[in-house]
Write a protein that holds these residues in place. Structure first.
Motif, PDB file in Angstrom:
ATOM      1  N   ARG A  85      76.169  -2.035  33.271  1.00 62.97           N
ATOM      2  CA  ARG A  85      77.091  -1.030  32.742  1.00 62.97           C
ATOM      3  C   ARG A  85      76.645  -0.610  31.351  1.00 62.97           C
ATOM      4  O   ARG A  85      76.357  -1.451  30.499  1.00 62.97           O
ATOM      5  N   VAL A  86      76.587   0.691  31.143  1.00 63.07           N
ATOM      6  CA  VAL A  86      76.209   1.251  29.844  1.00 63.07           C
ATOM      7  C   VAL A  86      77.348   2.127  29.330  1.00 63.07           C
ATOM      8  O   VAL A  86      78.170   2.608  30.098  1.00 63.07           O
ATOM      9  N   ASP A  87      77.360   2.311  28.003  1.00 58.51           N
ATOM     10  CA  ASP A  87      78.390   3.163  27.396  1.00 58.51           C
ATOM     11  C   ASP A  87      78.198   4.636  27.737  1.00 58.51           C
ATOM     12  O   ASP A  87      79.160   5.344  27.989  1.00 58.51           O
ATOM     13  N   ASN A  88      76.945   5.079  27.686  1.00 62.60           N
ATOM     14  CA  ASN A  88      76.652   6.499  27.884  1.00 62.60           C
ATOM     15  C   ASN A  88      75.403   6.621  28.750  1.00 62.60           C
ATOM     16  O   ASN A  88      74.292   6.399  28.267  1.00 62.60           O
ATOM     17  N   TYR A 110      77.003  10.748  41.332  1.00 63.45           N
ATOM     18  CA  TYR A 110      78.219  10.022  41.700  1.00 63.45           C
ATOM     19  C   TYR A 110      77.861   8.709  42.380  1.00 63.45           C
ATOM     20  O   TYR A 110      77.002   8.658  43.250  1.00 63.45           O
ATOM     21  N   GLY A 111      78.545   7.657  41.972  1.00 60.44           N
ATOM     22  CA  GLY A 111      78.420   6.353  42.625  1.00 60.44           C
ATOM     23  C   GLY A 111      79.790   5.869  43.049  1.00 60.44           C
ATOM     24  O   GLY A 111      80.818   6.364  42.568  1.00 60.44           O
ATOM     25  N   ALA A 112      79.813   4.904  43.940  1.00 56.65           N
ATOM     26  CA  ALA A 112      81.078   4.353  44.426  1.00 56.65           C
ATOM     27  C   ALA A 112      81.931   3.867  43.258  1.00 56.65           C
ATOM     28  O   ALA A 112      81.423   3.503  42.194  1.00 56.65           O
ATOM     29  N   GLY A 113      83.219   3.878  43.451  1.00 56.50           N
ATOM     30  CA  GLY A 113      84.139   3.431  42.408  1.00 56.50           C
ATOM     31  C   GLY A 113      84.270   4.423  41.276  1.00 56.50           C
ATOM     32  O   GLY A 113      84.640   4.063  40.170  1.00 56.50           O
ATOM     33  N   ALA A 115      81.994   5.940  39.574  1.00 55.96           N
ATOM     34  CA  ALA A 115      81.046   5.686  38.486  1.00 55.96           C
ATOM     35  C   ALA A 115      79.992   6.790  38.444  1.00 55.96           C
ATOM     36  O   ALA A 115      79.711   7.435  39.447  1.00 55.96           O
ATOM     37  N   SER A 116      79.401   6.990  37.280  1.00 59.27           N
ATOM     38  CA  SER A 116      78.204   7.810  37.138  1.00 59.27           C
ATOM     39  C   SER A 116      77.046   6.828  37.148  1.00 59.27           C
ATOM     40  O   SER A 116      77.055   5.849  36.386  1.00 59.27           O
ATOM     41  N   ILE A 117      76.047   7.085  38.004  1.00 58.46           N
ATOM     42  CA  ILE A 117      74.953   6.134  38.154  1.00 58.46           C
ATOM     43  C   ILE A 117      73.593   6.818  38.064  1.00 58.46           C
ATOM     44  O   ILE A 117      73.480   8.026  38.244  1.00 58.46           O
ATOM     45  N   ALA A 118      72.587   6.012  37.790  1.00 57.92           N
ATOM     46  CA  ALA A 118      71.190   6.464  37.811  1.00 57.92           C
ATOM     47  C   ALA A 118      70.330   5.228  38.027  1.00 57.92           C
ATOM     48  O   ALA A 118      70.602   4.166  37.465  1.00 57.92           O
ATOM     49  N   PHE A 119      69.293   5.389  38.846  1.00 54.81           N
ATOM     50  CA  PHE A 119      68.398   4.270  39.128  1.00 54.81           C
ATOM     51  C   PHE A 119      67.111   4.386  38.341  1.00 54.81           C
ATOM     52  O   PHE A 119      66.525   5.466  38.251  1.00 54.81           O
ATOM     53  N   CYS A 120      66.676   3.258  37.794  1.00 51.79           N
ATOM     54  CA  CYS A 120      65.364   3.156  37.160  1.00 51.79           C
ATOM     55  C   CYS A 120      64.342   2.927  38.271  1.00 51.79           C
ATOM     56  O   CYS A 120      64.633   2.238  39.256  1.00 51.79           O
ATOM     57  N   HIS A 121      63.161   3.465  38.107  1.00 60.58           N
ATOM     58  CA  HIS A 121      62.117   3.287  39.117  1.00 60.58           C
ATOM     59  C   HIS A 121      61.624   1.841  39.099  1.00 60.58           C
ATOM     60  O   HIS A 121      61.355   1.291  38.023  1.00 60.58           O
ATOM     61  N   PRO A 122      61.510   1.202  40.269  1.00 64.29           N
ATOM     62  CA  PRO A 122      61.053  -0.193  40.318  1.00 64.29           C
ATOM     63  C   PRO A 122      59.685  -0.421  39.668  1.00 64.29           C
ATOM     64  O   PRO A 122      59.418  -1.521  39.189  1.00 64.29           O
ATOM     65  N   LYS A 123      58.845   0.599  39.592  1.00 65.82           N
ATOM     66  CA  LYS A 123      57.544   0.443  38.931  1.00 65.82           C
ATOM     67  C   LYS A 123      57.710   0.234  37.427  1.00 65.82           C
ATOM     68  O   LYS A 123      56.815  -0.279  36.777  1.00 65.82           O
ATOM     69  N   SER A 124      58.855   0.608  36.899  1.00 71.22           N
ATOM     70  CA  SER A 124      59.123   0.410  35.469  1.00 71.22           C
ATOM     71  C   SER A 124      59.844  -0.901  35.184  1.00 71.22           C
ATOM     72  O   SER A 124      59.963  -1.295  34.035  1.00 71.22           O
ATOM     73  N   THR A 125      60.353  -1.554  36.227  1.00 75.46           N
ATOM     74  CA  THR A 125      61.176  -2.749  36.025  1.00 75.46           C
ATOM     75  C   THR A 125      60.603  -3.974  36.741  1.00 75.46           C
ATOM     76  O   THR A 125      61.356  -4.837  37.198  1.00 75.46           O
ATOM     77  N   SER A 126      59.297  -4.017  36.845  1.00 74.72           N
ATOM     78  CA  SER A 126      58.610  -5.154  37.499  1.00 74.72           C
ATOM     79  C   SER A 126      59.057  -5.364  38.938  1.00 74.72           C
ATOM     80  O   SER A 126      59.155  -6.487  39.420  1.00 74.72           O
ATOM     81  N   GLY A 127      59.377  -4.273  39.631  1.00 79.45           N
ATOM     82  CA  GLY A 127      59.693  -4.337  41.048  1.00 79.45           C
ATOM     83  C   GLY A 127      61.168  -4.422  41.396  1.00 79.45           C
ATOM     84  O   GLY A 127      61.537  -4.360  42.562  1.00 79.45           O
ATOM     85  N   MET A 128      62.034  -4.554  40.416  1.00 82.27           N
ATOM     86  CA  MET A 128      63.475  -4.655  40.683  1.00 82.27           C
ATOM     87  C   MET A 128      64.103  -3.264  40.690  1.00 82.27           C
ATOM     88  O   MET A 128      63.772  -2.425  39.850  1.00 82.27           O
ATOM     89  N   LEU A 129      64.996  -3.010  41.638  1.00 86.77           N
ATOM     90  CA  LEU A 129      65.751  -1.770  41.626  1.00 86.77           C
ATOM     91  C   LEU A 129      66.929  -1.974  40.680  1.00 86.77           C
ATOM     92  O   LEU A 129      67.823  -2.790  40.943  1.00 86.77           O
ATOM     93  N   LEU A 130      66.908  -1.280  39.561  1.00 87.00           N
ATOM     94  CA  LEU A 130      67.931  -1.415  38.527  1.00 87.00           C
ATOM     95  C   LEU A 130      68.755  -0.141  38.463  1.00 87.00           C
ATOM     96  O   LEU A 130      68.214   0.957  38.344  1.00 87.00           O
ATOM     97  N   GLU A 131      70.061  -0.301  38.559  1.00 86.41           N
ATOM     98  CA  GLU A 131      70.991   0.815  38.465  1.00 86.41           C
ATOM     99  C   GLU A 131      71.679   0.760  37.119  1.00 86.41           C
ATOM    100  O   GLU A 131      72.072  -0.309  36.655  1.00 86.41           O
ATOM    101  N   LEU A 132      71.827   1.904  36.495  1.00 88.11           N
ATOM    102  CA  LEU A 132      72.656   2.043  35.302  1.00 88.11           C
ATOM    103  C   LEU A 132      73.970   2.637  35.761  1.00 88.11           C
ATOM    104  O   LEU A 132      73.984   3.549  36.597  1.00 88.11           O
ATOM    105  N   SER A 133      75.074   2.148  35.226  1.00 93.72           N
ATOM    106  CA  SER A 133      76.392   2.584  35.671  1.00 93.72           C
ATOM    107  C   SER A 133      77.288   2.816  34.467  1.00 93.72           C
ATOM    108  O   SER A 133      77.361   1.985  33.577  1.00 93.72           O
ATOM    109  N   GLU A 134      77.954   3.959  34.481  1.00 93.16           N
ATOM    110  CA  GLU A 134      78.973   4.262  33.453  1.00 93.16           C
ATOM    111  C   GLU A 134      80.282   4.507  34.163  1.00 93.16           C
ATOM    112  O   GLU A 134      80.350   5.341  35.064  1.00 93.16           O
ATOM    113  N   ARG A 135      81.284   3.758  33.780  1.00 96.42           N
ATOM    114  CA  ARG A 135      82.614   3.934  34.368  1.00 96.42           C
ATOM    115  C   ARG A 135      83.545   4.485  33.306  1.00 96.42           C
ATOM    116  O   ARG A 135      83.585   4.001  32.194  1.00 96.42           O
ATOM    117  N   LYS A 136      84.250   5.504  33.672  1.00 97.81           N
ATOM    118  CA  LYS A 136      85.172   6.152  32.734  1.00 97.81           C
ATOM    119  C   LYS A 136      86.500   5.443  32.713  1.00 97.81           C
ATOM    120  O   LYS A 136      86.965   4.882  33.624  1.00 97.81           O
TER     121      LYS A 136
END
Length: 136
Positions: A85-88, A110-113, A115-136
């Motif tokens: 979860r991120v602030d912005n 749009y993400g479930a719940g 939320a506003s979401i965005a995924f980082c590319h796994p090539k940038s995160t050592s192979g992990m699928l990382l989602e950033l999520s902001e909930r209002k």
């Protein structure tokens, strides 16, 4: 960028109701309802655990991202992503790109719940699928 906490852990499952049954019956966790996210081709159920949630994802199509993940995983589900979860979210995306890392999503979606979401590319995160999520 201000990362507040782990928002949720995304777990791909073949059958959402079957997966929820164990966590509800054995561990006493309570699903906060289910939601279909059409553009992501998933049916989602959230189980709160402290400040974070377990997000169970069942594919609604045979060729959706979760169905493909399960196929690659030998027909079994498993942890598909971790969400922070991120602030912005817009600032977080810009900062990641500014530092030379790749994003799958250049803009929040749009993400479930609700939320506003965005995924980082796994090539940038050592192979992990990382989602950033902001909930209002």
């Amino acid at each position: 960028m201000n990362v507040k906490n782990v928002d949720h852990i995304g777990i791909a499952v073949v059958n959402l109701e079957e997966a929820l049954k164990f966590f509800e019956d054995v561990l006493g966790l309570k699903c906060q309802g289910t939601e279909i996210v059409e553009d992501q081709q998933v049916k989602v159920g959230f189980l709160p655990v402290g400040e974070a949630e377990l997000e169970f994802l069942e594919s609604t199509t045979e060729d959706g991202p979760i169905a493909k993940f399960i196929q690659k995983n030998g027909g079994r589900g498993g942890i598909q992503h971790v969400a922070l979860r991120v602030d912005n979210i817009e600032e977080a995306i810009a900062e990641i790109k500014e530092k030379g890392y790749r994003m799958i999503d250049e803009k929040p979606r749009y993400g479930a719940g609700n939320a506003s979401i965005a995924f980082c590319h796994p090539k940038s995160t050592s192979g992990m699928l990382l989602e950033l999520s902001e909930r209002k």
